[in-house]
Design an enzyme around this catalytic site. Structure first.
Site, PDB file in Angstrom:
ATOM      1  N   ARG A 237      38.874  42.563  32.100  1.00  0.00           N
ATOM      2  CA  ARG A 237      40.256  42.097  32.035  1.00  0.00           C
ATOM      3  C   ARG A 237      40.650  42.064  30.569  1.00  0.00           C
ATOM      4  NH1 ARG A 237      40.862  43.267  36.617  1.00  0.00           N
ATOM      5  NH2 ARG A 237      41.424  41.919  38.370  1.00  0.00           N
ATOM      6  N   GLU A 266      50.024  43.811  30.529  1.00  0.00           N
ATOM      7  CA  GLU A 266      50.098  45.068  31.288  1.00  0.00           C
ATOM      8  C   GLU A 266      51.440  45.147  31.991  1.00  0.00           C
ATOM      9  OE1 GLU A 266      46.643  45.440  33.795  1.00  0.00           O
ATOM     10  OE2 GLU A 266      45.274  45.285  32.099  1.00  0.00           O
ATOM     11  N   HIS A 285      45.020  50.770  33.698  1.00  0.00           N
ATOM     12  CA  HIS A 285      44.306  49.942  34.687  1.00  0.00           C
ATOM     13  C   HIS A 285      44.021  50.758  35.961  1.00  0.00           C
ATOM     14  CE1 HIS A 285      43.666  45.484  35.976  1.00  0.00           C
ATOM     15  NE2 HIS A 285      42.886  46.298  36.678  1.00  0.00           N
TER      16      HIS A 285
HETATM   17  N1  NAD Z   1      39.617  47.878  35.497  1.00  0.00           N
HETATM   18  C1  NAD Z   1      39.682  47.730  36.800  1.00  0.00           C
HETATM   19  O1  NAD Z   1      40.460  48.382  37.491  1.00  0.00           O
HETATM   20  C2  NAD Z   1      38.757  46.772  37.474  1.00  0.00           C
HETATM   21  C3  NAD Z   1      38.346  47.054  38.780  1.00  0.00           C
HETATM   22  C4  NAD Z   1      37.479  46.160  39.380  1.00  0.00           C
HETATM   23  C5  NAD Z   1      37.030  45.035  38.714  1.00  0.00           C
HETATM   24  N2  NAD Z   1      37.474  44.797  37.463  1.00  0.00           N
HETATM   25  C6  NAD Z   1      37.014  43.598  36.750  1.00  0.00           C
HETATM   26  O2  NAD Z   1      35.596  43.603  36.728  1.00  0.00           O
HETATM   27  C7  NAD Z   1      35.132  42.300  37.046  1.00  0.00           C
HETATM   28  C8  NAD Z   1      33.726  42.369  37.583  1.00  0.00           C
HETATM   29  O3  NAD Z   1      33.677  42.912  38.870  1.00  0.00           O
HETATM   30  P1  NAD Z   1      32.290  42.927  39.683  1.00  0.00           P
HETATM   31  O4  NAD Z   1      32.588  43.389  41.053  1.00  0.00           O
HETATM   32  O5  NAD Z   1      31.242  43.616  38.898  1.00  0.00           O
HETATM   33  O6  NAD Z   1      32.014  41.355  39.712  1.00  0.00           O
HETATM   34  P2  NAD Z   1      30.621  40.606  39.714  1.00  0.00           P
HETATM   35  O7  NAD Z   1      30.938  39.196  40.041  1.00  0.00           O
HETATM   36  O8  NAD Z   1      29.637  41.335  40.568  1.00  0.00           O
HETATM   37  O9  NAD Z   1      30.131  40.738  38.195  1.00  0.00           O
HETATM   38  C9  NAD Z   1      30.584  39.942  37.154  1.00  0.00           C
HETATM   39  C10 NAD Z   1      29.368  39.527  36.353  1.00  0.00           C
HETATM   40  O10 NAD Z   1      29.795  38.852  35.180  1.00  0.00           O
HETATM   41  C11 NAD Z   1      28.899  37.768  34.960  1.00  0.00           C
HETATM   42  N3  NAD Z   1      29.541  36.777  34.101  1.00  0.00           N
HETATM   43  C12 NAD Z   1      30.602  35.970  34.378  1.00  0.00           C
HETATM   44  N4  NAD Z   1      30.880  35.192  33.321  1.00  0.00           N
HETATM   45  C13 NAD Z   1      29.988  35.511  32.358  1.00  0.00           C
HETATM   46  C14 NAD Z   1      29.777  35.060  31.032  1.00  0.00           C
HETATM   47  N5  NAD Z   1      30.536  34.096  30.490  1.00  0.00           N
HETATM   48  N6  NAD Z   1      28.781  35.628  30.325  1.00  0.00           N
HETATM   49  C15 NAD Z   1      27.988  36.586  30.854  1.00  0.00           C
HETATM   50  N7  NAD Z   1      28.145  37.062  32.112  1.00  0.00           N
HETATM   51  C16 NAD Z   1      29.128  36.525  32.846  1.00  0.00           C
HETATM   52  C17 NAD Z   1      28.608  37.251  36.352  1.00  0.00           C
HETATM   53  O11 NAD Z   1      27.441  36.449  36.370  1.00  0.00           O
HETATM   54  C18 NAD Z   1      28.448  38.552  37.113  1.00  0.00           C
HETATM   55  O12 NAD Z   1      27.133  39.025  37.045  1.00  0.00           O
HETATM   56  C19 NAD Z   1      36.182  41.754  38.000  1.00  0.00           C
HETATM   57  O13 NAD Z   1      36.208  40.350  38.024  1.00  0.00           O
HETATM   58  C20 NAD Z   1      37.472  42.318  37.433  1.00  0.00           C
HETATM   59  O14 NAD Z   1      38.015  41.444  36.473  1.00  0.00           O
HETATM   60  C21 NAD Z   1      38.328  45.631  36.824  1.00  0.00           C
HETATM   61  O1  DGY Z   2      40.026  43.532  40.116  1.00  0.00           O
HETATM   62  C1  DGY Z   2      40.308  44.623  40.611  1.00  0.00           C
HETATM   63  O2  DGY Z   2      39.981  44.961  41.761  1.00  0.00           O
HETATM   64  C2  DGY Z   2      41.093  45.614  39.818  1.00  0.00           C
HETATM   65  O3  DGY Z   2      41.240  45.232  38.509  1.00  0.00           O
HETATM   66  C3  DGY Z   2      42.427  45.877  40.414  1.00  0.00           C
HETATM   67  O4  DGY Z   2      43.245  44.770  40.166  1.00  0.00           O
END
Ligand code: NAD
Ligand code: DGY
Length: 324
Positions: A237, A266, A285
């Protein structure tokens, strides 16, 4: 009687039909105050809410006294006030897993395109600058066998590590509160402190959620620790990185490049200096934005909503405790 739901995202016909078979759907364009006012009765009646983007906070909840389930077409849920949902016993469903591999592909694309300057050189060729053999002015840096540091070693971080380790022979570092045994056994990944990860990584890749703890986790002091030829990738994010500090570091030549899929604001403002720095690759994004994955996310969101309205929160629920 079917439960009433507010839909604030366009769905493909088949998914809309599936939702309408189970629920009484009112479609609105967004969750703005104007939209809430225009459809006040529907918001008041709704037991379910399905869509993506927009803030779901106390103010919205006050206009939705019958709400039981929110279903987000996303894995990230920083736009939801989870404490307010819990207080009202509203469950929040999201779409992890279905998008993991696609987002990891996007991150790898940012790694490759920043390192090898793909968009910059594409524009250079198309502008007619390729008049003779290229030289060091067009060279990039290697990706293979370098060190990739992951902040956010969750589902997406693991999928990125798999690509980087097996595809590119990269050494994997990660920062996490706990040892990640699977990351260690599959990729030989090493857990380290944030400082060490920043000092040692050639590519620092962020797949963190936005929380109070991760807000501006990467600021001027952290960027200062990175190698001068390192690359910062952010697909978590925007506000995880202090964008002003990143711009200053890039302008001062302290990094090789940055690859950004997410921004503090954004769409990114047209006058952002990020848009005129040649070593910054910007994406709108699109982490999960393929036809297949976006369909899968919407399908999961519809099924999540139907299941949760029926009292089943076994899968894809952020706050099952809200039901208690
Ligand atoms: N760019 C995009 O389009 C897009 C798409 C999907 C997800 N995302 C972002 O990616 C993030 C992660 O998705 P995911 O499915 O891998 O989630 P997830 O929950 O599997 O992974 C997140 C990881 O971050 C770790 N974490 C949280 N806070 C932390 C900290 N302070 N220090 C170290 N590690 C920490 C958690 O323990 C976890 O392992 C989502 O929350 C979202 O914000 C972005
Ligand atoms: O978190 C997600 O799934 C992506 O960033 C789309 O918002």
């Amino acid at each position: 009687m079917k439960p009433a739901v507010i839909l604030y995202k366009k769905l493909p016909d088949d998914l809309y039909a599936r939702l309408a078979e189970q629920c009484d759907v009112t479609e609105v364009s967004n969750l703005s105050p104007e939209s809430q006012q225009q459809h006040a009765a529907a918001f008041r009646q709704a037991e379910g809410l399905l869509g993506s983007g927009g803030k779901v906070n106390g103010e919205l909840l006050a206009n939705m006294p019958n709400l039981r389930v929110c279903s987000s077409v996303s894995v990230g849920y920083d736009n939801f006030d989870v404490a307010a949902l819990n207080a009202r016993h509203v469950v929040l469903m999201h779409t992890p897993t279905v998008l993991t591999e696609t987002v990891a592909d996007t991150m790898m694309a940012l790694v490759l395109s920043t390192a090898r300057r793909v968009p910059e050189l594409d524009a250079w060729v198309k502008a007619g600058h390729w008049q003779k053999s290229i030289g060091p002015a067009q060279f990039g840096i290697d990706v293979h066998h370098k060190t990739l540091g992951i902040l956010g070693m969750g589902r997406i971080g693991m999928a990125l590590a798999q690509r980087a380790h097996f595809g590119f022979g990269m050494k994997i570092l990660y920062n996490a509160r706990r040892e990640h045994e699977e990351a260690q056994s599959r990729f030989g990944a090493q857990r380290c402190e944030l400082k060490e990860l920043l000092q040692q990584s050639d590519f620092v890749c962020i797949s963190l959620p936005l929380t109070d703890e991760t807000h501006h986790l990467i600021g001027a002091a952290e960027l200062e620790l990175m190698k001068p030829d390192a690359v910062l990738i952010n697909a978590g994010r925007g506000p995880v990185v202090d964008e002003k500090a990143l711009i200053a570091a890039l302008q001062a030549g302290k990094l090789h490049a940055a690859g950004l899929d997410v921004f503090e604001q954004e769409p990114v403002p047209a006058d952002s200096p990020l848009l005129s720095l040649p070593n910054v690759v910007t994406l709108p994004h699109i982490g999960s934005a393929t036809h297949e994955t976006r369909y899968g996310m919407m399908q999961d969101a519809v099924e999540n909503l139907i299941a949760a309205l029926g009292g089943n929160v076994d899968k894809n629920c952020v706050n099952p405790q809200a039901l208690k």
